[in-house]
Design a protein around this motif. Sequence first.
Motif, PDB file in Angstrom:
ATOM      1  N   ALA A 231      25.997   4.835 -21.595  1.00  0.00           N
ATOM      2  CA  ALA A 231      25.043   3.731 -21.464  1.00  0.00           C
ATOM      3  C   ALA A 231      24.079   3.990 -20.308  1.00  0.00           C
ATOM      4  CB  ALA A 231      25.786   2.420 -21.238  1.00  0.00           C
ATOM      5  N   TYR A 232      22.884   3.418 -20.401  1.00  0.00           N
ATOM      6  CA  TYR A 232      21.880   3.638 -19.359  1.00  0.00           C
ATOM      7  C   TYR A 232      22.292   3.047 -18.021  1.00  0.00           C
ATOM      8  CZ  TYR A 232      20.205  -1.159 -20.358  1.00  0.00           C
ATOM      9  OH  TYR A 232      20.110  -2.518 -20.530  1.00  0.00           O
ATOM     10  N   ASP A 233      23.195   2.048 -18.043  1.00  0.00           N
ATOM     11  CA  ASP A 233      23.651   1.412 -16.799  1.00  0.00           C
ATOM     12  C   ASP A 233      24.975   1.990 -16.313  1.00  0.00           C
ATOM     13  OD1 ASP A 233      25.090   0.406 -18.930  1.00  0.00           O
ATOM     14  OD2 ASP A 233      24.699  -1.710 -18.494  1.00  0.00           O
ATOM     15  N   GLU A 234      25.332   3.159 -16.800  1.00  0.00           N
ATOM     16  CA  GLU A 234      26.616   3.799 -16.482  1.00  0.00           C
ATOM     17  C   GLU A 234      26.852   3.934 -14.975  1.00  0.00           C
ATOM     18  OE1 GLU A 234      30.184   5.456 -17.875  1.00  0.00           O
ATOM     19  OE2 GLU A 234      28.513   4.788 -19.123  1.00  0.00           O
TER      20      GLU A 234
ATOM     21  N   THR B  98      26.917  -3.319 -20.313  1.00  0.00           N
ATOM     22  CA  THR B  98      26.748  -4.660 -20.866  1.00  0.00           C
ATOM     23  C   THR B  98      26.776  -4.590 -22.391  1.00  0.00           C
ATOM     24  OG1 THR B  98      24.352  -4.451 -20.953  1.00  0.00           O
ATOM     25  CG2 THR B  98      25.301  -5.351 -18.915  1.00  0.00           C
ATOM     26  N   GLU B  99      26.842  -5.730 -23.029  1.00  0.00           N
ATOM     27  CA  GLU B  99      26.819  -5.775 -24.489  1.00  0.00           C
ATOM     28  C   GLU B  99      25.527  -5.179 -25.034  1.00  0.00           C
ATOM     29  OE1 GLU B  99      26.674  -9.542 -27.232  1.00  0.00           O
ATOM     30  OE2 GLU B  99      28.776  -9.198 -26.657  1.00  0.00           O
ATOM     31  N   GLU B 100      24.417  -5.449 -24.343  1.00  0.00           N
ATOM     32  CA  GLU B 100      23.123  -4.934 -24.781  1.00  0.00           C
ATOM     33  C   GLU B 100      23.052  -3.415 -24.633  1.00  0.00           C
ATOM     34  OE1 GLU B 100      19.234  -4.705 -26.220  1.00  0.00           O
ATOM     35  OE2 GLU B 100      20.754  -6.292 -26.351  1.00  0.00           O
ATOM     36  N   SER B 101      23.501  -2.878 -23.498  1.00  0.00           N
ATOM     37  CA  SER B 101      23.398  -1.432 -23.288  1.00  0.00           C
ATOM     38  C   SER B 101      24.323  -0.657 -24.214  1.00  0.00           C
ATOM     39  CB  SER B 101      23.685  -1.076 -21.824  1.00  0.00           C
ATOM     40  OG  SER B 101      25.032  -1.313 -21.480  1.00  0.00           O
ATOM     41  N   VAL B 102      25.492  -1.208 -24.492  1.00  0.00           N
ATOM     42  CA  VAL B 102      26.403  -0.491 -25.378  1.00  0.00           C
ATOM     43  C   VAL B 102      25.908  -0.553 -26.818  1.00  0.00           C
ATOM     44  CG1 VAL B 102      28.046  -2.337 -25.997  1.00  0.00           C
ATOM     45  CG2 VAL B 102      28.872  -0.003 -25.713  1.00  0.00           C
ATOM     46  N   LYS B 103      25.187  -1.611 -27.175  1.00  0.00           N
ATOM     47  CA  LYS B 103      24.601  -1.674 -28.511  1.00  0.00           C
ATOM     48  C   LYS B 103      23.534  -0.590 -28.673  1.00  0.00           C
ATOM     49  CE  LYS B 103      21.658  -4.905 -29.805  1.00  0.00           C
ATOM     50  NZ  LYS B 103      21.098  -6.208 -30.253  1.00  0.00           N
ATOM     51  N   ILE B 104      22.756  -0.351 -27.620  1.00  0.00           N
ATOM     52  CA  ILE B 104      21.755   0.714 -27.667  1.00  0.00           C
ATOM     53  C   ILE B 104      22.433   2.072 -27.873  1.00  0.00           C
ATOM     54  CG2 ILE B 104      20.042   1.978 -26.295  1.00  0.00           C
ATOM     55  CD1 ILE B 104      19.261  -0.704 -25.037  1.00  0.00           C
ATOM     56  N   CYS B 105      23.583   2.270 -27.223  1.00  0.00           N
ATOM     57  CA  CYS B 105      24.343   3.516 -27.400  1.00  0.00           C
ATOM     58  C   CYS B 105      24.742   3.700 -28.864  1.00  0.00           C
ATOM     59  CB  CYS B 105      25.598   3.497 -26.543  1.00  0.00           C
ATOM     60  SG  CYS B 105      25.299   3.521 -24.769  1.00  0.00           S
ATOM     61  N   LEU B 106      25.248   2.648 -29.458  1.00  0.00           N
ATOM     62  CA  LEU B 106      25.676   2.725 -30.854  1.00  0.00           C
ATOM     63  C   LEU B 106      24.473   2.940 -31.770  1.00  0.00           C
ATOM     64  CD1 LEU B 106      27.997   2.598 -32.847  1.00  0.00           C
ATOM     65  CD2 LEU B 106      27.808   0.099 -32.831  1.00  0.00           C
TER      66      LEU B 106
ATOM     67  N   ARG C  23      14.952  -3.954 -12.690  1.00  0.00           N
ATOM     68  CA  ARG C  23      15.769  -5.160 -12.800  1.00  0.00           C
ATOM     69  C   ARG C  23      16.461  -5.169 -14.163  1.00  0.00           C
ATOM     70  NH1 ARG C  23      12.035 -10.054 -10.208  1.00  0.00           N
ATOM     71  NH2 ARG C  23      11.816  -9.113  -8.119  1.00  0.00           N
ATOM     72  N   ILE C  24      17.736  -4.879 -14.152  1.00  0.00           N
ATOM     73  CA  ILE C  24      18.503  -4.890 -15.390  1.00  0.00           C
ATOM     74  C   ILE C  24      19.751  -5.740 -15.188  1.00  0.00           C
ATOM     75  CG2 ILE C  24      17.683  -2.606 -16.099  1.00  0.00           C
ATOM     76  CD1 ILE C  24      20.403  -1.489 -15.241  1.00  0.00           C
ATOM     77  N   GLU C  25      20.260  -6.226 -16.278  1.00  0.00           N
ATOM     78  CA  GLU C  25      21.474  -7.042 -16.229  1.00  0.00           C
ATOM     79  C   GLU C  25      22.663  -6.163 -15.862  1.00  0.00           C
ATOM     80  OE1 GLU C  25      24.314  -9.699 -19.234  1.00  0.00           O
ATOM     81  OE2 GLU C  25      22.431  -8.825 -19.966  1.00  0.00           O
ATOM     82  N   ILE C  26      23.535  -6.669 -14.994  1.00  0.00           N
ATOM     83  CA  ILE C  26      24.724  -5.942 -14.561  1.00  0.00           C
ATOM     84  C   ILE C  26      25.971  -6.667 -15.075  1.00  0.00           C
ATOM     85  CG2 ILE C  26      26.098  -5.181 -12.585  1.00  0.00           C
ATOM     86  CD1 ILE C  26      23.589  -3.599 -12.866  1.00  0.00           C
ATOM     87  N   GLN C  27      26.927  -5.904 -15.583  1.00  0.00           N
ATOM     88  CA  GLN C  27      28.199  -6.470 -16.035  1.00  0.00           C
ATOM     89  C   GLN C  27      29.152  -6.511 -14.836  1.00  0.00           C
ATOM     90  OE1 GLN C  27      29.141  -7.116 -19.522  1.00  0.00           O
ATOM     91  NE2 GLN C  27      30.958  -8.092 -18.698  1.00  0.00           N
ATOM     92  N   HIS C  28      29.413  -7.712 -14.311  1.00  0.00           N
ATOM     93  CA  HIS C  28      30.292  -7.858 -13.152  1.00  0.00           C
ATOM     94  C   HIS C  28      31.744  -8.072 -13.610  1.00  0.00           C
ATOM     95  CE1 HIS C  28      27.003  -8.015 -10.277  1.00  0.00           C
ATOM     96  NE2 HIS C  28      26.371  -8.853 -11.087  1.00  0.00           N
ATOM     97  N   PRO C  29      32.721  -7.577 -12.826  1.00  0.00           N
ATOM     98  CA  PRO C  29      34.128  -7.829 -13.159  1.00  0.00           C
ATOM     99  C   PRO C  29      34.412  -9.323 -13.256  1.00  0.00           C
ATOM    100  CG  PRO C  29      33.954  -6.174 -11.427  1.00  0.00           C
ATOM    101  CD  PRO C  29      32.576  -6.740 -11.618  1.00  0.00           C
ATOM    102  N   ASP C  30      35.216  -9.686 -14.227  1.00  0.00           N
ATOM    103  CA  ASP C  30      35.553 -11.087 -14.452  1.00  0.00           C
ATOM    104  C   ASP C  30      36.799 -11.429 -13.627  1.00  0.00           C
ATOM    105  OD1 ASP C  30      36.299 -13.587 -15.376  1.00  0.00           O
ATOM    106  OD2 ASP C  30      35.771 -13.157 -17.449  1.00  0.00           O
ATOM    107  N   GLU C  31      36.606 -12.110 -12.500  1.00  0.00           N
ATOM    108  CA  GLU C  31      37.730 -12.428 -11.617  1.00  0.00           C
ATOM    109  C   GLU C  31      38.701 -13.407 -12.281  1.00  0.00           C
ATOM    110  OE1 GLU C  31      36.449 -13.680  -7.791  1.00  0.00           O
ATOM    111  OE2 GLU C  31      35.251 -11.879  -7.405  1.00  0.00           O
ATOM    112  N   LYS C  32      38.165 -14.303 -13.124  1.00  0.00           N
ATOM    113  CA  LYS C  32      39.040 -15.261 -13.808  1.00  0.00           C
ATOM    114  C   LYS C  32      39.986 -14.545 -14.763  1.00  0.00           C
ATOM    115  CE  LYS C  32      35.903 -19.238 -13.600  1.00  0.00           C
ATOM    116  NZ  LYS C  32      35.110 -20.228 -14.390  1.00  0.00           N
ATOM    117  N   ALA C  33      39.465 -13.532 -15.474  1.00  0.00           N
ATOM    118  CA  ALA C  33      40.306 -12.769 -16.395  1.00  0.00           C
ATOM    119  C   ALA C  33      41.400 -12.033 -15.628  1.00  0.00           C
ATOM    120  CB  ALA C  33      39.450 -11.773 -17.177  1.00  0.00           C
TER     121      ALA C  33
END
Length: 535
Positions: free
Chosen positions: A341-344, A350-358, A452-462
């Motif tokens: 992914a471009y944000d590797e 993110t869901e968007e970046s991985v969709k671009i990969c696919l 400026r791109i969206e970042i996938q942050h770790p989910d602390e609640k999970a």
Amino acid sequence: MEHRSIEKRKFETDSGIPVVQFYSEGDIQDLEARLGLPGKPPFTRGPYETMYRGRLWTMRQYSGMGDASQSNKRYKYLLAQGQTGLSVAFDLPTQLGYDSDDEIAEDDVGVVGVAISSLKDIEELFEGIPIDQVSTHLNINATAPVIFAMYLAMAEKRGIDISLLRGTLQNDILKEFLARKAFIFPPEPSVRLVCDVIEYSIKNVPEFNPVSVTGFHVKEMGASSIQEVAFCLSDAISYSQELIRRGLDFDKFASNLSFHFACGRDFFEEIAKFRAARRIWSKVARERFHSKKEESERLRFFSGGSGAVLPAQEPINNVVRSSMQCLAAVLGGAQSIHVMAYDEALSIPTEESVKICLRTQQIIAYESAVTKTVDPLGGSFFIERLTDQLEEKILEKMNQIDAVWGGMPNAVVRGYPQREVIDRAYKQEIDIESGKRVVVGRNKYTTQSKSRIEIQHPDEKASLLQKKRVKALRRKRDAKLVAAALDKVKLACENSNANVIPVLIEAVKTYATVGEITAVMKLAFGTYKDPGLVV
């Protein structure tokens, strides 16, 4: 002036092989014999006769994050978008044998992959996913036998015949000692566990690849293509020797060995590398292990792209880089592909970046027309010469590993391959910092503005929820059954003639955790501390 400056440039591949101005028929010797036919030894042109005309590569994006529920949603999303196989990323605690509620795992639960502590997590991870129809790549090594046992136990609980399961277990511990350092036990029992999985699998799960001998992480560490393939195939030789020592015939397990390579920045060298690797393995199988079946000589590989060459600066440029990697893997004949992914360099995709990969894979598969003929670059003077040169240099390094070190396990313990790779990685970084090696957007054609791109942050609640689940599981299960099962695991580990997989399956069915099972295995095997570079 411009013409003179061009003449002074040094033209060579990423591995340092000189590249001349042009190539001709005189650069290639014995082309017909070395090239062969697709699907026939020496498999230079591909492992299957029809290649992508008959079946496209498996598209499997490496993914996993947070807890099992969160990752399950990502897998279902990717399958809905047309992904044709799964590739599971596990978090560091799971890889190193710690449960999610262990104090040492505090900050790492679900950060770089999915958190798995018990069979219950595996059940939730694959809930609603038809594992008897979708192949799954489990990217795990030190705790691979435990995760494999959980995967089989889950299938049995669903009433699925495990002999029908398809997929791959990475399960290559030697490259962990070399590159990633995610090992637990000393080398000897670690190799034993790898072979226990292979031996059990070929007898009980024949459609599953019980090991993916991996050069990928070595390349990501900074290795050249020559080092990557030489060290990877030397690992495969070591596992094969151990299995033969156990009394297994090479032709009984060879066709279940799979391989995993990176695909880096040098477009033509990567293509030639894949072709050379197939040819070398065919030669090794035939001449060293005296294979009697063609399928034993067939090298099949998963291309993981290369995240190491995707800079954080101007990350959207990485879409271009990853597309070129994917195309090189296709032209090189990969059986399955992951596109980076471009944000590797910044986060879990993110869901968007991985969709671009696919979509990158799908566009190349369905719109580029490169799949219409097998090995479209075969016969290219440059490609064939480069394939020959890589083969020669890879074999030279493999012979050195045998002659000087007595095989890959000894070489790794002494630190030989580590030193080689570290030295090369350092030199490459110096070349980038000095501008000798151009990285667009990082050291040339740079801009001051930040993307400026969206970042996938770790989910602390999970993460918190996962820790609570593990504690709740321990309260609800039958503690006596767990204790008895763990005792069996320890006894099997202490018995060098026993295969540990059957008792591991029994243990995970009692909902013994990854951490608990690893703890008793440590009592039997001990733990390993890397001595560093002692050459």
